[in-house]
Design a protein around this motif. Structure first.
Motif, PDB file in Angstrom:
ATOM      1  N   UNK A  73      -0.373  -8.293   1.584  1.00 29.39           N
ATOM      2  CA  UNK A  73      -0.470  -6.835   1.659  1.00 29.39           C
ATOM      3  C   UNK A  73       0.129  -6.314   2.957  1.00 29.39           C
ATOM      4  N   UNK A  74      -0.114  -6.998   4.066  1.00 26.84           N
ATOM      5  CA  UNK A  74       0.456  -6.572   5.341  1.00 26.84           C
ATOM      6  C   UNK A  74       1.979  -6.726   5.342  1.00 26.84           C
ATOM      7  N   UNK A  75       2.480  -7.770   4.701  1.00 30.18           N
ATOM      8  CA  UNK A  75       3.932  -7.937   4.594  1.00 30.18           C
ATOM      9  C   UNK A  75       4.559  -6.842   3.754  1.00 30.18           C
ATOM     10  N   UNK A  76       3.835  -6.380   2.734  1.00 25.99           N
ATOM     11  CA  UNK A  76       4.384  -5.311   1.882  1.00 25.99           C
ATOM     12  C   UNK A  76       4.571  -4.019   2.664  1.00 25.99           C
ATOM     13  N   UNK A  77       3.680  -3.750   3.618  1.00 29.43           N
ATOM     14  CA  UNK A  77       3.832  -2.539   4.441  1.00 29.43           C
ATOM     15  C   UNK A  77       5.047  -2.638   5.353  1.00 29.43           C
ATOM     16  N   UNK A  78       5.483  -3.853   5.639  1.00 26.25           N
ATOM     17  CA  UNK A  78       6.655  -4.040   6.513  1.00 26.25           C
ATOM     18  C   UNK A  78       7.966  -4.024   5.738  1.00 26.25           C
ATOM     19  N   UNK A  79       7.957  -4.507   4.472  1.00 28.02           N
ATOM     20  CA  UNK A  79       9.205  -4.754   3.774  1.00 28.02           C
ATOM     21  C   UNK A  79       9.351  -4.022   2.448  1.00 28.02           C
ATOM     22  N   UNK A  80       8.273  -3.710   1.765  1.00 23.83           N
ATOM     23  CA  UNK A  80       8.364  -3.262   0.375  1.00 23.83           C
ATOM     24  C   UNK A  80       8.392  -1.742   0.263  1.00 23.83           C
ATOM     25  N   UNK A  81       8.673  -1.286  -0.974  1.00 18.73           N
ATOM     26  CA  UNK A  81       8.690   0.140  -1.254  1.00 18.73           C
ATOM     27  C   UNK A  81       7.273   0.615  -1.599  1.00 18.73           C
ATOM     28  N   UNK A  82       7.041   1.943  -1.654  1.00 17.24           N
ATOM     29  CA  UNK A  82       5.684   2.464  -1.899  1.00 17.24           C
ATOM     30  C   UNK A  82       5.080   2.003  -3.223  1.00 17.24           C
ATOM     31  N   UNK A  83       5.883   1.829  -4.266  1.00 19.35           N
ATOM     32  CA  UNK A  83       5.334   1.417  -5.560  1.00 19.35           C
ATOM     33  C   UNK A  83       4.702   0.025  -5.469  1.00 19.35           C
ATOM     34  N   UNK A  84       5.387  -0.893  -4.815  1.00 14.79           N
ATOM     35  CA  UNK A  84       4.848  -2.235  -4.681  1.00 14.79           C
ATOM     36  C   UNK A  84       3.636  -2.259  -3.753  1.00 14.79           C
ATOM     37  N   UNK A  85       3.655  -1.427  -2.726  1.00 14.82           N
ATOM     38  CA  UNK A  85       2.509  -1.365  -1.814  1.00 14.82           C
ATOM     39  C   UNK A  85       1.258  -0.891  -2.545  1.00 14.82           C
ATOM     40  N   UNK A  86       1.376   0.186  -3.333  1.00 11.44           N
ATOM     41  CA  UNK A  86       0.219   0.697  -4.074  1.00 11.44           C
ATOM     42  C   UNK A  86      -0.259  -0.313  -5.113  1.00 11.44           C
ATOM     43  N   UNK A  87       0.666  -1.046  -5.719  1.00 15.44           N
ATOM     44  CA  UNK A  87       0.286  -2.068  -6.706  1.00 15.44           C
ATOM     45  C   UNK A  87      -0.524  -3.187  -6.045  1.00 15.44           C
ATOM     46  N   UNK A  88      -0.081  -3.654  -4.882  1.00 15.67           N
ATOM     47  CA  UNK A  88      -0.794  -4.717  -4.180  1.00 15.67           C
ATOM     48  C   UNK A  88      -2.139  -4.225  -3.637  1.00 15.67           C
ATOM     49  N   UNK A  89      -2.197  -2.972  -3.182  1.00 20.19           N
ATOM     50  CA  UNK A  89      -3.472  -2.430  -2.720  1.00 20.19           C
ATOM     51  C   UNK A  89      -4.497  -2.394  -3.851  1.00 20.19           C
ATOM     52  N   UNK A  90      -4.051  -2.062  -5.050  1.00 17.39           N
ATOM     53  CA  UNK A  90      -4.951  -2.059  -6.205  1.00 17.39           C
ATOM     54  C   UNK A  90      -5.422  -3.471  -6.522  1.00 17.39           C
ATOM     55  N   UNK A  91      -4.530  -4.444  -6.443  1.00 18.82           N
ATOM     56  CA  UNK A  91      -4.891  -5.834  -6.717  1.00 18.82           C
ATOM     57  C   UNK A  91      -5.867  -6.369  -5.673  1.00 18.82           C
ATOM     58  N   UNK A  92      -5.636  -6.013  -4.406  1.00 17.47           N
ATOM     59  CA  UNK A  92      -6.525  -6.474  -3.359  1.00 17.47           C
ATOM     60  C   UNK A  92      -7.911  -5.851  -3.485  1.00 17.47           C
ATOM     61  N   UNK A  93      -7.989  -4.595  -3.928  1.00 17.76           N
ATOM     62  CA  UNK A  93      -9.290  -3.940  -4.069  1.00 17.76           C
ATOM     63  C   UNK A  93     -10.135  -4.569  -5.163  1.00 17.76           C
ATOM     64  N   UNK A  94      -9.509  -5.236  -6.128  1.00 19.97           N
ATOM     65  CA  UNK A  94     -10.244  -5.849  -7.232  1.00 19.97           C
ATOM     66  C   UNK A  94     -10.645  -7.300  -6.944  1.00 19.97           C
ATOM     67  N   UNK A  95     -10.216  -7.835  -5.808  1.00 22.87           N
ATOM     68  CA  UNK A  95     -10.579  -9.204  -5.481  1.00 22.87           C
ATOM     69  C   UNK A  95     -12.056  -9.300  -5.122  1.00 22.87           C
ATOM     70  N   UNK A  96     -12.739 -10.387  -5.503  1.00 18.49           N
ATOM     71  CA  UNK A  96     -14.160 -10.541  -5.143  1.00 18.49           C
ATOM     72  C   UNK A  96     -14.316 -10.723  -3.646  1.00 18.49           C
TER      73      UNK A  96
END
Length: 214
Positions: A73-96
């Motif tokens: 997720x931290x790497x996505x904020x450095x390299x990725x576009x907003x769509x991928x960042x929001x997708x990873x943030x959603x995935x991280x929020x669902x992790x136990x």
């Protein structure tokens, strides 16, 4: 471990190659020398389709860290576009949530003891040390110029200067134009374009294009 073929495929964003490698049994969580996994390589290239495939079909792990301590997720904020960042943030929020273990708990830091430096008063002076020299001994300094020093120096070999460039007359504008014309006549007009390729590379590229068409 160096980059695996899956690392390279994810970094280049080739979803078809990634799917083929995963179906063939490639390790989706292979760790490279810097701690990166195939999904981190895809995040650095902002390959949204590859990241989505690795998470939903490949079973890639999100709770990983590089040697610098960065998560996907931290790497996505450095390299990725907003769509991928929001997708990873959603995935991280669902992790136990992680269970608290001895490794995760931070050790309590004990305050460091202050070391008091000895107090020195202005009236105290360090005793003079006797170095065993006579009182009549005097230090003399011989200040010489560099030129006079070099005159007395002897060299086993002569110091010869070798220039890196050959000193010659510079080409004029007319000479440069004549040189360009000769290059065009010898190699063709394509040499002036940015997409120019040598004949060997060009033949290979043409053959690959023909193979892909068939």
């Amino acid at each position: 471990m160096k980059w695996t073929p899956l690392h390279h495929a994810c970094h280049s964003g080739r979803l078809d190659v990634v799917a083929h490698l995963v179906e063939a049994g490639a390790d989706v969580n292979a760790i490279s020398l810097n701690g990166g996994t195939p999904i981190t390589r895809a995040i650095e290239s902002s390959a949204f389709d590859v990241v989505k495939y690795l998470l939903e079909k490949g079973g890639a792990k999100l709770r990983t860290e590089t040697r610098k301590g960065k998560t996907p997720l931290e790497l996505s904020h450095d390299w990725s576009d907003p769509n991928l960042i929001s997708y990873l943030e959603e995935k991280f929020s669902k992790l136990p949530a992680l269970k608290k273990t001895a490794k995760n708990q931070k050790a309590k830091k004990t305050p460091a003891k202050k070391i008091e430096s000895p107090k020195v008063t202005t009236n105290q002076r360090s005793p003079k040390k006797n170095i065993g020299l006579d009182s009549s001994f005097k230090l003399t300094y011989n200040l010489e110029r560099p030129a006079s020093v070099l005159e007395r120096m002897t060299f086993d070999n002569d110091a010869i200067f070798y220039s890196r460039n050959v000193w010659k007359k510079q080409m004029t504008t007319r000479d440069l134009i004549r040189q360009r014309v000769e290059q065009r006549e010898r190699n063709g007009w394509e040499i002036d374009f940015d997409d120019f390729k040598m004949p060997f590379s060009k033949n290979i590229s043409d053959k690959l294009i023909n193979i892909n068409k068939t």
